[in-house]
Design a protein around this motif. Structure first.
Motif, PDB file in Angstrom:
ATOM      1  N   VAL A 107       8.746   8.749  -5.444  1.00  0.00           N
ATOM      2  CA  VAL A 107      10.074   8.426  -4.921  1.00  0.00           C
ATOM      3  C   VAL A 107      10.767   9.705  -4.464  1.00  0.00           C
ATOM      4  O   VAL A 107      10.902  10.657  -5.237  1.00  0.00           O
ATOM      5  N   VAL A 108      11.201   9.704  -3.209  1.00  0.00           N
ATOM      6  CA  VAL A 108      11.966  10.818  -2.646  1.00  0.00           C
ATOM      7  C   VAL A 108      13.302  10.236  -2.198  1.00  0.00           C
ATOM      8  O   VAL A 108      13.349   9.408  -1.295  1.00  0.00           O
ATOM      9  N   VAL A 109      14.396  10.629  -2.855  1.00  0.00           N
ATOM     10  CA  VAL A 109      15.729  10.156  -2.482  1.00  0.00           C
ATOM     11  C   VAL A 109      16.563  11.326  -1.974  1.00  0.00           C
ATOM     12  O   VAL A 109      16.254  12.482  -2.226  1.00  0.00           O
ATOM     13  N   HIS A 111      12.330  17.304  -0.122  1.00  0.00           N
ATOM     14  CA  HIS A 111      12.208  17.133  -1.566  1.00  0.00           C
ATOM     15  C   HIS A 111      13.290  16.186  -2.048  1.00  0.00           C
ATOM     16  O   HIS A 111      14.379  16.125  -1.482  1.00  0.00           O
ATOM     17  N   THR A 112      13.007  15.499  -3.129  1.00  0.00           N
ATOM     18  CA  THR A 112      13.975  14.558  -3.679  1.00  0.00           C
ATOM     19  C   THR A 112      15.167  15.288  -4.284  1.00  0.00           C
ATOM     20  O   THR A 112      15.017  16.383  -4.835  1.00  0.00           O
ATOM     21  N   THR A 113      16.332  14.672  -4.151  1.00  0.00           N
ATOM     22  CA  THR A 113      17.511  15.191  -4.840  1.00  0.00           C
ATOM     23  C   THR A 113      17.540  14.677  -6.267  1.00  0.00           C
ATOM     24  O   THR A 113      18.250  15.211  -7.108  1.00  0.00           O
ATOM     25  N   GLY A 114      16.802  13.575  -6.512  1.00  0.00           N
ATOM     26  CA  GLY A 114      16.767  12.970  -7.836  1.00  0.00           C
ATOM     27  C   GLY A 114      17.974  12.110  -8.152  1.00  0.00           C
ATOM     28  O   GLY A 114      18.058  11.528  -9.222  1.00  0.00           O
ATOM     29  N   GLU A 115      18.923  12.014  -7.208  1.00  0.00           N
ATOM     30  CA  GLU A 115      20.128  11.216  -7.452  1.00  0.00           C
ATOM     31  C   GLU A 115      19.805   9.731  -7.392  1.00  0.00           C
ATOM     32  O   GLU A 115      19.129   9.271  -6.485  1.00  0.00           O
ATOM     33  N   VAL A 116      20.306   9.018  -8.381  1.00  0.00           N
ATOM     34  CA  VAL A 116      20.086   7.580  -8.470  1.00  0.00           C
ATOM     35  C   VAL A 116      21.424   6.881  -8.317  1.00  0.00           C
ATOM     36  O   VAL A 116      22.431   7.297  -8.891  1.00  0.00           O
ATOM     37  N   CYS A 117      21.438   5.807  -7.511  1.00  0.00           N
ATOM     38  CA  CYS A 117      22.658   5.005  -7.333  1.00  0.00           C
ATOM     39  C   CYS A 117      22.851   4.131  -8.558  1.00  0.00           C
ATOM     40  O   CYS A 117      21.919   3.494  -9.024  1.00  0.00           O
ATOM     41  N   ALA A 142      13.709   8.465  10.557  1.00  0.00           N
ATOM     42  CA  ALA A 142      12.651   8.188   9.588  1.00  0.00           C
ATOM     43  C   ALA A 142      11.387   8.996   9.863  1.00  0.00           C
ATOM     44  O   ALA A 142      10.825   9.612   8.955  1.00  0.00           O
ATOM     45  N   LYS A 143      10.934   9.004  11.115  1.00  0.00           N
ATOM     46  CA  LYS A 143       9.704   9.734  11.443  1.00  0.00           C
ATOM     47  C   LYS A 143       9.869  11.229  11.184  1.00  0.00           C
ATOM     48  O   LYS A 143       8.972  11.875  10.639  1.00  0.00           O
ATOM     49  N   ALA A 144      11.011  11.774  11.533  1.00  0.00           N
ATOM     50  CA  ALA A 144      11.264  13.197  11.295  1.00  0.00           C
ATOM     51  C   ALA A 144      11.251  13.508   9.795  1.00  0.00           C
ATOM     52  O   ALA A 144      10.748  14.556   9.376  1.00  0.00           O
ATOM     53  N   ALA A 145      11.788  12.596   8.983  1.00  0.00           N
ATOM     54  CA  ALA A 145      11.784  12.799   7.530  1.00  0.00           C
ATOM     55  C   ALA A 145      10.359  12.770   6.981  1.00  0.00           C
ATOM     56  O   ALA A 145       9.999  13.588   6.127  1.00  0.00           O
ATOM     57  N   VAL A 146       9.550  11.843   7.473  1.00  0.00           N
ATOM     58  CA  VAL A 146       8.155  11.779   7.031  1.00  0.00           C
ATOM     59  C   VAL A 146       7.426  13.058   7.424  1.00  0.00           C
ATOM     60  O   VAL A 146       6.683  13.643   6.620  1.00  0.00           O
ATOM     61  N   GLY A 184       0.775  -1.232   0.000  1.00  0.00           N
ATOM     62  CA  GLY A 184       0.000   0.000   0.000  1.00  0.00           C
ATOM     63  C   GLY A 184       0.802   1.275   0.000  1.00  0.00           C
ATOM     64  O   GLY A 184       0.238   2.368   0.091  1.00  0.00           O
ATOM     65  N   ALA A 185       2.137   1.174  -0.106  1.00  0.00           N
ATOM     66  CA  ALA A 185       2.962   2.390  -0.112  1.00  0.00           C
ATOM     67  C   ALA A 185       2.621   3.262  -1.323  1.00  0.00           C
ATOM     68  O   ALA A 185       2.512   2.768  -2.441  1.00  0.00           O
ATOM     69  N   THR A 186       2.440   4.547  -1.063  1.00  0.00           N
ATOM     70  CA  THR A 186       2.207   5.515  -2.135  1.00  0.00           C
ATOM     71  C   THR A 186       3.370   6.491  -2.258  1.00  0.00           C
ATOM     72  O   THR A 186       3.465   7.228  -3.224  1.00  0.00           O
ATOM     73  N   VAL A 187       4.260   6.490  -1.238  1.00  0.00           N
ATOM     74  CA  VAL A 187       5.464   7.321  -1.223  1.00  0.00           C
ATOM     75  C   VAL A 187       6.581   6.481  -0.618  1.00  0.00           C
ATOM     76  O   VAL A 187       6.357   5.741   0.339  1.00  0.00           O
ATOM     77  N   ILE A 188       7.793   6.585  -1.178  1.00  0.00           N
ATOM     78  CA  ILE A 188       8.983   5.967  -0.583  1.00  0.00           C
ATOM     79  C   ILE A 188       9.987   7.084  -0.348  1.00  0.00           C
ATOM     80  O   ILE A 188      10.256   7.885  -1.242  1.00  0.00           O
ATOM     81  N   ILE A 189      10.481   7.166   0.875  1.00  0.00           N
ATOM     82  CA  ILE A 189      11.509   8.141   1.231  1.00  0.00           C
ATOM     83  C   ILE A 189      12.767   7.340   1.534  1.00  0.00           C
ATOM     84  O   ILE A 189      12.749   6.479   2.415  1.00  0.00           O
ATOM     85  N   ALA A 190      13.854   7.595   0.804  1.00  0.00           N
ATOM     86  CA  ALA A 190      15.074   6.802   0.948  1.00  0.00           C
ATOM     87  C   ALA A 190      16.305   7.689   0.867  1.00  0.00           C
ATOM     88  O   ALA A 190      16.236   8.818   0.388  1.00  0.00           O
TER      89      ALA A 190
END
Length: 119
Positions: free
Chosen positions: A80-82, A101-107, A88-92, A56-62
């Motif tokens: 996707v937010v990278v 906001h996402t940096t958009g950086e992909v590994c 974790a809770k503080a980020a949410v 049920g995830a609609t957002v992933i913060i990583a």
């Protein structure tokens, strides 16, 4: 809304697939109403994005994430937010306030997974 965060303990792990667990936060009216931690069932290419979307995830913060995982999340309609780090809770909560906001950086190099989120 359900937000998933790859963690070790309560801290965001730098590389999505190599975390020990995922914290799942249920959000209603822009507030966290419940959370649970589930063990990482294993890092296999393509598996975890579908596993979390099915939960049920609609957002992933990583911290960091490979391009294949990003593509699958996008196909499943999961935001996707990278580039996140820390608690974790503080980020949410920061995401819910519109401050994360996402940096958009992909590994790109999985052999250097321990370095993701630091480039």
């Amino acid at each position: 809304m359900k937000i998933a965060v790859p963690c070790n303990g309560s801290s965001i792990w730098p590389h999505f697939g190599h975390c020990e667990s995922f914290m799942l936060f249920d959000v209603e009216d822009n507030k966290i109403v419940a959370s649970e931690t589930i063990a990482n069932p294993g890092h296999k290419p393509g598996f975890l994005p579908n596993f979390l979307a099915d939960k049920g995830a609609t957002v992933i913060i990583a911290g960091g994430m490979g391009g294949g995982a990003v593509d699958i999340f996008n196909e499943r309609g999961v935001e996707v937010v990278v580039g996140a780090s820390g608690d974790a809770k503080a980020a949410v909560e920061a995401y819910l306030r519109g401050e994360l906001h996402t940096t958009g950086e992909v590994c790109h190099n999985h052999e250097h997974a321990d370095e993701c989120g630091k480039h």
